[in-house]
Design a protein around this motif. Structure first.
Motif, PDB file in Angstrom:
ATOM      1  N   VAL A 254       0.865  -1.180   0.000  1.00  0.00           N
ATOM      2  CA  VAL A 254       0.000   0.000   0.000  1.00  0.00           C
ATOM      3  C   VAL A 254       0.899   1.227   0.000  1.00  0.00           C
ATOM      4  N   GLU A 255       0.736   2.085  -0.975  1.00  0.00           N
ATOM      5  CA  GLU A 255       1.595   3.254  -1.117  1.00  0.00           C
ATOM      6  C   GLU A 255       1.542   4.124   0.147  1.00  0.00           C
ATOM      7  N   GLY A 256       2.721   4.419   0.681  1.00  0.00           N
ATOM      8  CA  GLY A 256       2.809   5.264   1.870  1.00  0.00           C
ATOM      9  C   GLY A 256       2.715   4.511   3.180  1.00  0.00           C
ATOM     10  N   TYR A 257       2.310   3.242   3.127  1.00  0.00           N
ATOM     11  CA  TYR A 257       2.214   2.437   4.357  1.00  0.00           C
ATOM     12  C   TYR A 257       3.563   1.747   4.543  1.00  0.00           C
ATOM     13  N   ASP A 258       4.489   2.454   5.194  1.00  0.00           N
ATOM     14  CA  ASP A 258       5.888   2.039   5.227  1.00  0.00           C
ATOM     15  C   ASP A 258       6.364   1.621   6.613  1.00  0.00           C
ATOM     16  N   PHE A 259       5.464   1.143   7.440  1.00  0.00           N
ATOM     17  CA  PHE A 259       5.835   0.754   8.794  1.00  0.00           C
ATOM     18  C   PHE A 259       6.678  -0.532   8.769  1.00  0.00           C
ATOM     19  N   ARG A 260       7.608  -0.610   9.695  1.00  0.00           N
ATOM     20  CA  ARG A 260       8.452  -1.799   9.850  1.00  0.00           C
ATOM     21  C   ARG A 260       8.582  -2.117  11.335  1.00  0.00           C
ATOM     22  N   ARG A 261       9.039  -3.317  11.640  1.00  0.00           N
ATOM     23  CA  ARG A 261       9.327  -3.653  13.034  1.00  0.00           C
ATOM     24  C   ARG A 261      10.618  -4.459  13.110  1.00  0.00           C
ATOM     25  N   ARG A 262      11.309  -4.293  14.233  1.00  0.00           N
ATOM     26  CA  ARG A 262      12.524  -5.064  14.529  1.00  0.00           C
ATOM     27  C   ARG A 262      12.215  -5.955  15.718  1.00  0.00           C
ATOM     28  N   ILE A 263      12.550  -7.226  15.591  1.00  0.00           N
ATOM     29  CA  ILE A 263      12.284  -8.212  16.632  1.00  0.00           C
ATOM     30  C   ILE A 263      13.602  -8.789  17.141  1.00  0.00           C
ATOM     31  N   GLY A 264      13.692  -8.979  18.448  1.00  0.00           N
ATOM     32  CA  GLY A 264      14.895  -9.577  19.014  1.00  0.00           C
ATOM     33  C   GLY A 264      14.691  -9.923  20.473  1.00  0.00           C
ATOM     34  N   PHE A 265      15.753 -10.396  21.075  1.00  0.00           N
ATOM     35  CA  PHE A 265      15.760 -10.750  22.495  1.00  0.00           C
ATOM     36  C   PHE A 265      16.249  -9.571  23.334  1.00  0.00           C
ATOM     37  N   LEU A 266      15.644  -9.387  24.488  1.00  0.00           N
ATOM     38  CA  LEU A 266      16.133  -8.474  25.507  1.00  0.00           C
ATOM     39  C   LEU A 266      16.346  -9.266  26.793  1.00  0.00           C
ATOM     40  N   HIS A 267      17.422  -8.971  27.486  1.00  0.00           N
ATOM     41  CA  HIS A 267      17.626  -9.599  28.796  1.00  0.00           C
ATOM     42  C   HIS A 267      18.605  -8.762  29.605  1.00  0.00           C
TER      43      HIS A 267
END
Length: 300
Positions: A254-267
């Motif tokens: 979808v044009e302009g729908y440019d959301f991203r996410r980063r996934i990882g571990f936290l500790h």
């Protein structure tokens, strides 16, 4: 004298980034929390948080105090349990997981960690997991990684796993399935499915409302599995991280729908040695490209 309540309030505010959210988590009023933080800052002799109308973030001194606070909270918990009957060996790892992790990815992670640890899994929101991590209720959180520009992950060890875009998912039989991309206005007449577990639900709503799209919803559900199955069945379309795609669905940009996410571990850094090899093994698996849904890759 610094008390445990001061430490709990400090950790809650550091993790939540908001007096409203931190007070709700602690079941206290905002004035009570503000008073407690002010007392702690007086006791340490320095400002711990920078406050403006939109954000609460740690000062340099606050960032330095954060690992000390986490150590103190662990010590308080150890004191609470001192003298009790010895705990059984299980679980050796309490793993917190955000609900929007695809099952096939979680299978890969748990399989690798389970070779060295007995695992108890706890699901929650990003905020809930960070609070549980700060209080020592979980050892490891599989969750969203924050942008370093918004404060990063002060006091926590970070193991990035993958980054992915959010996309629109439609059924293979959908008239738009053959398109490379669409303008948001073209979706004005579509029936949609709302994923209640979506971390950017408010941002997505604002995006489509701003484009004049006010859809009808055929389903609102906290179950990603059900939402995506219904997309494949043709009930409606939905936005989701690319990794949640299942057989029978295809991504639609979808044009302009440019959301991203980063996934990882936290500790907490002091815990990392106990699972260093297992964490490195998991990271290597995702470095080899196990980031998107296997069903989505098979889809024509």
């Amino acid at each position: 004298m610094i008390k445990r309540n001061h430490i709990r309030q400090f950790l809650a505010l550091a993790d939540a980034g908001s007096f409203v959210a931190a007070a709700a988590r602690l079941h206290v009023t905002q004035p009570t929390l503000s008073t407690g933080i002010a007392e702690l800052e007086r006791l340490v002799g320095a400002q711990l948080f920078l406050r403006d109308r939109r954000h609460i973030r740690l000062t340099e001194v606050g960032g330095a105090f954060l690992p000390i606070a986490r150590d103190l909270e662990r010590g308080f918990r150890a004191a609470d349990n001192f003298g009790r009957s010895a705990a059984v060996a299980w679980p050796s790892l309490r793993l917190g997981v955000i609900r929007s992790i695809a099952s096939h990815q979680l299978h890969t992670i748990v399989e690798a960690l389970g070779r060295e640890h007995g695992i108890e899994m706890i699901e929650g929101t990003d905020y809930e997991l960070r609070t549980a991590l700060a209080s020592g209720r979980i050892h490891l959180a599989l969750t969203l990684l924050r942008d370093s520009e918004s404060g990063g992950e002060s006091g926590l060890a970070v193991h990035p796993l993958w980054e992915e875009p959010y996309t629109m998912l439609v059924a293979q039989s959908h008239p738009l399935a053959g398109r490379a991309s669409v303008a948001p206005e073209e979706l004005a007449g579509e029936i949609m499915i709302a994923r209640r577990s979506c971390e950017i639900l408010e941002e997505t709503s604002r995006f489509f409302t701003g484009a004049g799209v006010r859809p009808r919803f055929a389903l609102r559900s906290p179950s990603d599995e059900r939402c995506l199955a219904m997309v494949a069945a043709g009930l409606g379309i939905t936005t989701a991280p690319a990794s949640l795609a299942v057989a029978g669905t295809v991504p639609l940009a979808v044009e302009g729908y440019d959301f991203r996410r980063r996934i990882g571990f936290l500790h907490d850094p002091s815990w990392g040695e106990a699972a260093r090899d297992a964490l490195a093994q998991v990271a290597s698996l995702f470095a080899d490209g196990l980031t998107l849904g296997t069903c989505a890759r098979r889809a024509p």
